[in-house]
Design an enzyme around this catalytic site. Structure first.
Site, PDB file in Angstrom:
ATOM      1  CB  ALA A  95      -0.881  -0.015   1.234  1.00 46.38           C
TER       2      ALA A  95
ATOM      3  N   GLY B  61       0.547  -5.032   0.780  1.00 48.45           N
ATOM      4  CA  GLY B  61      -0.673  -5.003  -0.042  1.00 48.45           C
ATOM      5  C   GLY B  61      -0.483  -5.663  -1.399  1.00 48.45           C
TER       6      GLY B  61
ATOM      7  CD  GLU C 241      -2.641  -7.311   2.743  1.00 46.28           C
ATOM      8  OE1 GLU C 241      -2.159  -6.177   2.487  1.00 46.28           O
ATOM      9  OE2 GLU C 241      -3.371  -7.533   3.713  1.00 46.28           O
TER      10      GLU C 241
ATOM     11  CD  GLU D 132       1.621  -5.778   5.607  1.00 50.43           C
ATOM     12  OE1 GLU D 132       2.427  -6.703   5.840  1.00 50.43           O
ATOM     13  OE2 GLU D 132       0.888  -5.752   4.601  1.00 50.43           O
TER      14      GLU D 132
HETATM   15  N1  CO8 Z   1       4.620   3.072  -0.667  1.00 54.31           N
HETATM   16  C1  CO8 Z   1       5.028   4.222  -1.202  1.00 54.31           C
HETATM   17  N2  CO8 Z   1       6.177   4.341  -1.904  1.00 54.31           N
HETATM   18  C2  CO8 Z   1       6.921   3.242  -2.045  1.00 54.31           C
HETATM   19  C3  CO8 Z   1       6.563   2.004  -1.505  1.00 54.31           C
HETATM   20  C4  CO8 Z   1       5.340   1.935  -0.793  1.00 54.31           C
HETATM   21  N3  CO8 Z   1       4.876   0.791  -0.285  1.00 54.31           N
HETATM   22  N4  CO8 Z   1       7.516   1.097  -1.812  1.00 54.31           N
HETATM   23  C5  CO8 Z   1       8.441   1.750  -2.523  1.00 54.31           C
HETATM   24  N5  CO8 Z   1       8.103   3.052  -2.660  1.00 54.31           N
HETATM   25  C6  CO8 Z   1       8.831   4.101  -3.353  1.00 54.31           C
HETATM   26  C7  CO8 Z   1      10.068   4.535  -2.570  1.00 54.31           C
HETATM   27  O1  CO8 Z   1       9.707   5.466  -1.554  1.00 54.31           O
HETATM   28  C8  CO8 Z   1      10.919   5.127  -3.653  1.00 54.31           C
HETATM   29  O2  CO8 Z   1      10.460   6.425  -3.939  1.00 54.31           O
HETATM   30  P1  CO8 Z   1      11.542   7.632  -4.173  1.00 54.31           P
HETATM   31  O3  CO8 Z   1      12.314   7.204  -5.391  1.00 54.31           O
HETATM   32  O4  CO8 Z   1      10.660   8.824  -4.403  1.00 54.31           O
HETATM   33  O5  CO8 Z   1      12.378   7.684  -2.953  1.00 54.31           O
HETATM   34  C9  CO8 Z   1      10.606   4.261  -4.859  1.00 54.31           C
HETATM   35  O6  CO8 Z   1       9.361   3.603  -4.572  1.00 54.31           O
HETATM   36  C10 CO8 Z   1      11.641   3.189  -5.111  1.00 54.31           C
HETATM   37  O7  CO8 Z   1      11.807   2.441  -3.913  1.00 54.31           O
HETATM   38  P2  CO8 Z   1      13.239   2.163  -3.251  1.00 54.31           P
HETATM   39  O8  CO8 Z   1      14.202   3.254  -3.590  1.00 54.31           O
HETATM   40  O9  CO8 Z   1      13.009   1.897  -1.787  1.00 54.31           O
HETATM   41  O10 CO8 Z   1      13.654   0.837  -4.020  1.00 54.31           O
HETATM   42  P3  CO8 Z   1      14.655  -0.302  -3.524  1.00 54.31           P
HETATM   43  O11 CO8 Z   1      14.871  -1.194  -4.690  1.00 54.31           O
HETATM   44  O12 CO8 Z   1      15.848   0.297  -2.831  1.00 54.31           O
HETATM   45  O13 CO8 Z   1      13.848  -1.104  -2.397  1.00 54.31           O
HETATM   46  C11 CO8 Z   1      11.906  -2.233  -1.510  1.00 54.31           C
HETATM   47  C12 CO8 Z   1      12.739  -1.879  -2.755  1.00 54.31           C
HETATM   48  C13 CO8 Z   1      12.699  -3.193  -0.626  1.00 54.31           C
HETATM   49  C14 CO8 Z   1      10.647  -2.920  -2.014  1.00 54.31           C
HETATM   50  C15 CO8 Z   1      11.577  -0.954  -0.724  1.00 54.31           C
HETATM   51  O14 CO8 Z   1      11.044   0.011  -1.625  1.00 54.31           O
HETATM   52  C16 CO8 Z   1      10.580  -1.156   0.368  1.00 54.31           C
HETATM   53  O15 CO8 Z   1      10.919  -1.669   1.432  1.00 54.31           O
HETATM   54  N6  CO8 Z   1       9.306  -0.694   0.164  1.00 54.31           N
HETATM   55  C17 CO8 Z   1       8.271  -0.740   1.161  1.00 54.31           C
HETATM   56  C18 CO8 Z   1       7.762  -2.140   1.315  1.00 54.31           C
HETATM   57  C19 CO8 Z   1       6.700  -2.193   2.378  1.00 54.31           C
HETATM   58  O16 CO8 Z   1       6.931  -1.952   3.542  1.00 54.31           O
HETATM   59  N7  CO8 Z   1       5.492  -2.542   1.951  1.00 54.31           N
HETATM   60  C20 CO8 Z   1       4.372  -2.661   2.834  1.00 54.31           C
HETATM   61  C21 CO8 Z   1       3.620  -1.383   2.877  1.00 54.31           C
HETATM   62  S1  CO8 Z   1       2.351  -1.425   4.099  1.00 54.31           S
HETATM   63  C22 CO8 Z   1       1.127  -2.309   3.367  1.00 54.31           C
HETATM   64  O17 CO8 Z   1       1.209  -2.735   2.249  1.00 54.31           O
HETATM   65  C23 CO8 Z   1      -0.079  -2.510   4.224  1.00 54.31           C
HETATM   66  C24 CO8 Z   1      -1.237  -3.052   3.395  1.00 54.31           C
HETATM   67  C25 CO8 Z   1      -2.507  -2.936   4.115  1.00 54.31           C
HETATM   68  C26 CO8 Z   1      -2.951  -1.517   4.151  1.00 54.31           C
HETATM   69  C27 CO8 Z   1      -4.207  -1.400   4.892  1.00 54.31           C
HETATM   70  C28 CO8 Z   1      -4.799  -0.038   4.772  1.00 54.31           C
HETATM   71  C29 CO8 Z   1      -4.990   0.654   6.042  1.00 54.31           C
END
Ligand code: CO8
Length: 257
Positions: free
Chosen positions: A65, A110, A113, A133
């Site tokens: 998400a 997400g 999911e 999460e």
């Molecule tokens: N949300 C928003 N932006 C994101 C997300 C995300 N989930 N994942 C990546 N991005 C963005 C980064 O911020 C980055 O943006 P910018 O270039 O502007 O800095 C861009 O995408 C590229 O990402 P990275 O530079 O981090 O890329 P890497 O290759 O270094 O890393 C990863 C890849 C490991 C996937 C890393 O991006 C990461 O850890 N992302 C987050 C993963 C995460 O925690 N996902 C879970 C999110 S919470 C969720 O999904 C809950 C679902 C239920 C919601 C319920 C609603 C209430």
């Protein structure tokens, strides 16, 4: 509605949906859910369609998400955002056709999911899976706490949910989270081939398999057997798909659905 995040294409009665927000690793925001709901509604009105395949653009399937959209939400907004995604992913199960996740890269939070809301999953060797999460002080909110244990069992689900560990495609295959793993170049070709195999079967039979298995999951064995018998019976009789399929077999010809 005009799509800004989804790229959609319909080819040979298969709907292809690509989540196209690679600059944010296809993170799911409200706009995504609105577009997906709109497309699912359209697909439900296309009786000739035989399958839908969902994939992601770039190095991610979906990295979760959208954290930037979620960070300032209050309690009520958090719950509403959870319900929004739950409803979208549940809607895949209500379509008559198979919905296949073609997982090209990160399927996190997400994103996993979303993939679990699909009927089954085909992954590239580059795919990575996880429910991170708890690292953010959250729990999954798009039915991940419910679907993961149903798909892989309680032990593996709690392990993944509690450790936030990211696993590769081979481990995902081992625990039954995905059904096939292929080289990245072969991902869409394989998903399309599988969709084509299903498309050649009796469309009513495919619809009923999906309905009976999905509904049966919520029922006792006795209730599930009753449901199966009723739906089995519905495929018999003059003009039915079952009659045609069985006749075609006996007459050594291809069925005409
Ligand atoms: N949300 C928003 N932006 C994101 C997300 C995300 N989930 N994942 C990546 N991005 C963005 C980064 O911020 C980055 O943006 P910018 O270039 O502007 O800095 C861009 O995408 C590229 O990402 P990275 O530079 O981090 O890329 P890497 O290759 O270094 O890393 C990863 C890849 C490991 C996937 C890393 O991006 C990461 O850890 N992302 C987050 C993963 C995460 O925690 N996902 C879970 C999110 S919470 C969720 O999904 C809950 C679902 C239920 C919601 C319920 C609603 C209430």
């Amino acid at each position: 509605m005009e799509y800004k995040i989804l790229k959609t294409e319909i080819k040979d009665n298969i709907a292809f949906v690509t989540i196209n927000r690679p600059e944010a690793l296809n993170a799911l925001n409200t706009r995504f859910f609105n577009e997906m709901d709109d497309f699912v509604a359209k697909v439900s009105q296309m009786p000739a369609l035989r399958a839908m395949i969902i994939t992601g653009e770039g190095k991610a399937f979906v990295a979760g998400a959208d954290i930037a959209e979620m960070v300032n939400k209050n309690r009520e907004e958090g719950t509403a955002f959870s319900r929004l995604g739950q409803n979208t992913f549940s809607s895949f199960g209500k379509l008559d056709i198979p919905v296949i996740a073609a997982i090209n890269g990160f399927a996190l939070g997400g994103g996993l999911e979303l993939a679990m809301g699909c009927d089954f999953r085909i992954a590239s060797t580059k795919a990575k899976f996880g429910q991170p999460e708890v690292s953010l002080g959250l729990i999954p909110g798009y039915a991940g706490t419910q679907r993961l244990s149903r798909l892989v069992g309680m032990g593996d689900a709690l392990y993944l949910l509690m450790t936030a560990e990211m696993i590769g495609a081979e481990d995902a295959l081992r625990i039954g989270l995905v059904q096939k793993v292929v080289e990245p170049e072969a991902l869409m070709e394989t998903a399309t081939k599988v969709a084509g195999i299903i498309a050649a079967k009796g469309p009513q039979a495919i619809k009923k398999v999906k309905q009976v298995v999905r509904q049966g999951y919520e029922l006792s064995l006795i209730e599930g057997e009753k449901l199966e018998a009723e739906q089995f019976g519905s495929l018999f009789g003059e003009g039915s798909e079952g009659r045609e399929g069985m006749k075609a077999f006996l007459e050594k010809r291809k069925p005409e659905w």
